[in-house]
Design a protein around this motif. Structure first.
Motif, mmCIF file in Angstrom:
data_model
loop_
_atom_site.group_PDB
_atom_site.id
_atom_site.type_symbol
_atom_site.label_atom_id
_atom_site.label_comp_id
_atom_site.label_asym_id
_atom_site.label_seq_id
_atom_site.Cartn_x
_atom_site.Cartn_y
_atom_site.Cartn_z
ATOM 1 N N ILE A 1 41.371 -61.423 1.853
ATOM 2 C CA ILE A 1 42.796 -61.717 1.722
ATOM 3 C C ILE A 1 42.994 -62.681 0.549
ATOM 4 N N ASP A 2 43.919 -62.354 -0.336
ATOM 5 C CA ASP A 2 44.345 -63.298 -1.377
ATOM 6 C C ASP A 2 45.605 -63.972 -0.842
ATOM 7 N N THR A 3 45.503 -65.266 -0.532
ATOM 8 C CA THR A 3 46.564 -65.942 0.208
ATOM 9 C C THR A 3 47.684 -66.504 -0.652
ATOM 10 N N HIS A 4 47.619 -66.292 -1.975
ATOM 11 C CA HIS A 4 48.672 -66.877 -2.821
ATOM 12 C C HIS A 4 48.760 -66.105 -4.129
ATOM 13 N N ILE A 5 49.780 -65.228 -4.212
ATOM 14 C CA ILE A 5 50.068 -64.550 -5.466
ATOM 15 C C ILE A 5 51.582 -64.583 -5.685
ATOM 16 N N HIS A 6 51.987 -64.112 -6.867
ATOM 17 C CA HIS A 6 53.406 -63.927 -7.171
ATOM 18 C C HIS A 6 53.540 -62.502 -7.707
ATOM 19 N N SER A 7 53.657 -61.572 -6.763
ATOM 20 C CA SER A 7 53.564 -60.152 -7.093
ATOM 21 C C SER A 7 54.648 -59.701 -8.064
ATOM 22 N N ASP A 8 55.802 -60.385 -8.040
ATOM 23 C CA ASP A 8 56.904 -59.978 -8.901
ATOM 24 C C ASP A 8 56.638 -60.242 -10.378
ATOM 25 N N CYS B 1 40.809 -53.473 -3.503
ATOM 26 C CA CYS B 1 39.767 -54.461 -3.211
ATOM 27 C C CYS B 1 40.077 -55.379 -2.034
ATOM 28 N N LEU B 2 41.349 -55.495 -1.681
ATOM 29 C CA LEU B 2 41.766 -56.514 -0.725
ATOM 30 C C LEU B 2 42.411 -55.897 0.512
ATOM 31 N N ASP B 3 42.225 -56.559 1.647
ATOM 32 C CA ASP B 3 42.867 -56.110 2.884
ATOM 33 C C ASP B 3 44.325 -56.533 2.954
ATOM 34 N N GLY B 4 44.699 -57.524 2.157
ATOM 35 C CA GLY B 4 46.081 -57.989 2.148
ATOM 36 C C GLY B 4 46.261 -59.118 1.160
ATOM 37 N N VAL B 5 47.519 -59.348 0.794
ATOM 38 C CA VAL B 5 47.874 -60.459 -0.092
ATOM 39 C C VAL B 5 49.142 -61.108 0.448
ATOM 40 N N ILE B 6 49.329 -62.369 0.087
ATOM 41 C CA ILE B 6 50.576 -63.063 0.434
ATOM 42 C C ILE B 6 51.276 -63.457 -0.859
ATOM 43 N N THR B 7 52.501 -62.990 -1.047
ATOM 44 C CA THR B 7 53.298 -63.382 -2.210
ATOM 45 C C THR B 7 54.290 -64.447 -1.782
ATOM 46 N N LEU B 8 54.553 -65.390 -2.669
ATOM 47 C CA LEU B 8 55.376 -66.558 -2.314
ATOM 48 C C LEU B 8 56.542 -66.733 -3.280
ATOM 49 N N ALA B 9 57.564 -67.447 -2.794
ATOM 50 C CA ALA B 9 58.674 -67.836 -3.659
ATOM 51 C C ALA B 9 58.161 -68.787 -4.733
ATOM 52 N N HIS B 10 58.727 -68.699 -5.943
ATOM 53 C CA HIS B 10 58.282 -69.570 -7.028
ATOM 54 C C HIS B 10 59.456 -69.904 -7.949
ATOM 55 N N ASP B 11 59.217 -69.974 -9.244
ATOM 56 C CA ASP B 11 60.247 -70.436 -10.172
ATOM 57 C C ASP B 11 60.424 -69.470 -11.346
ATOM 58 N N PRO B 12 60.806 -68.217 -11.085
ATOM 59 C CA PRO B 12 60.918 -67.256 -12.185
ATOM 60 C C PRO B 12 62.141 -67.486 -13.069
ATOM 61 N N TYR B 13 63.145 -68.185 -12.530
ATOM 62 C CA TYR B 13 64.388 -68.439 -13.276
ATOM 63 C C TYR B 13 64.812 -69.896 -13.099
ATOM 64 N N GLU B 14 65.716 -70.317 -13.957
ATOM 65 C CA GLU B 14 66.380 -71.592 -13.724
ATOM 66 C C GLU B 14 67.408 -71.370 -12.627
#
Length: 256
Positions: free
Chosen positions: A2-9, A22-35
């Motif tokens: 598991i990759d526990t921290h990505i930003h898939s967008d 390669c992975l059984d799962g991933v977790i994507t998180l909110a981040h800062d793509p815009y102001e």
């Protein structure tokens, strides 16, 4: 794995397909793509994760999970409204936690957003993922841990992200989860292996991730680090915990 921290967008469909291979799962998180000039901009970002990113992941067979929250570099003007929206978003069947939240410069505004979201995670009994910055990492990690201690939270399902050798000990001492980010400018696979070897007795509190984002990243960072662990003769149970089991247990992931 598991990759526990990505930003898939921030990644192309080819990268998501490679992760799916390669992975059984991933977790994507909110981040800062815009102001975040308005609440609506922040809502659009989170809702894109909940709809478009789930659709893209499904297209290539990637088991995608989501954490929602207000990143310290992306605080909208109407924070209290955002907190209310998080309560709505967590009903989505792919949402498994709140994040990533945290501190970047430890300003008053950041601390306010951080404390309110920690309190919300406590109220909802959800895991929470906490960002630490590249600059002044040790100092700001100390501030984060002090804020958590002051709140006297019952919920200890807290991941302190982007730990290095120095901050790992601080987090372990507080009995919280250590997020090891294998990414250029953070940790190399070998550096992550050395930390895991040193703290193997606390392997039930360590998670691996790539933080794959718009920064230089390696979408195969987790499997690459697992390979390094095998070559370093790390116990198979330790490898299984840090690369799979801990994530499944902490976030309640359904792996198909």
């Amino acid at each position: 794995m598991i990759d526990t921290h990505i930003h898939s967008d921030t990644r192309g469909l080819e990268d998501l397909e490679l992760m799916a291979m390669c992975l059984d799962g991933v977790i994507t998180l909110a981040h800062d793509p815009y102001e975040m000039k308005s609440l609506e901009v922040w809502e659009s970002h989170v809702e894109k994760l909940l709809k478009s990113e789930v659709d893209r992941a499904n297209k290539v067979g990637l088991n995608l999970f989501i954490c929602v929250g207000v990143h310290p570099r992306a605080i909208p003007p109407d924070l209290d409204e955002a907190i209310l929206k998080i309560k709505e978003y967590i009903t989505h069947n792919k949402v498994v936690g709140i994040g990533e939240i945290g501190l970047e410069k430890a300003t008053k505004e950041e601390k306010n957003a951080f404390i309110k979201q920690l309190t919300l995670a406590e109220e909802l009994n959800l895991p929470v993922v906490i960002h630490t910055p590249r600059r002044n990492k040790e100092e700001i990690t100390k501030e984060i841990l002090e804020e958590i201690s002051t709140l006297n939270l019952k919920n200890k399902d807290i991941v302190i992200e982007h730990c290095n050798k120095q901050t790992t000990k601080m987090v372990i001492d507080e009995e919280l989860y250590v997020g090891l980010t294998v990414q250029p400018g953070k940790l190399t696979p070998q550096e992550a292996v050395e930390i895991i070897k040193e703290y193997k007795d606390f392997s039930n509190k360590i998670l691996l991730n790539s933080d794959s984002s718009s920064n230089a990243s390696d979408v195969l960072a987790v499997p690459r680090t697992v390979l390094k662990m095998k070559l370093s003769n790390i116990d198979r149970e330790v490898i299984y915990k840090v690369s799979h089991k801990n994530a499944v247990d902490l976030f309640g992931l359904t792996i198909f």
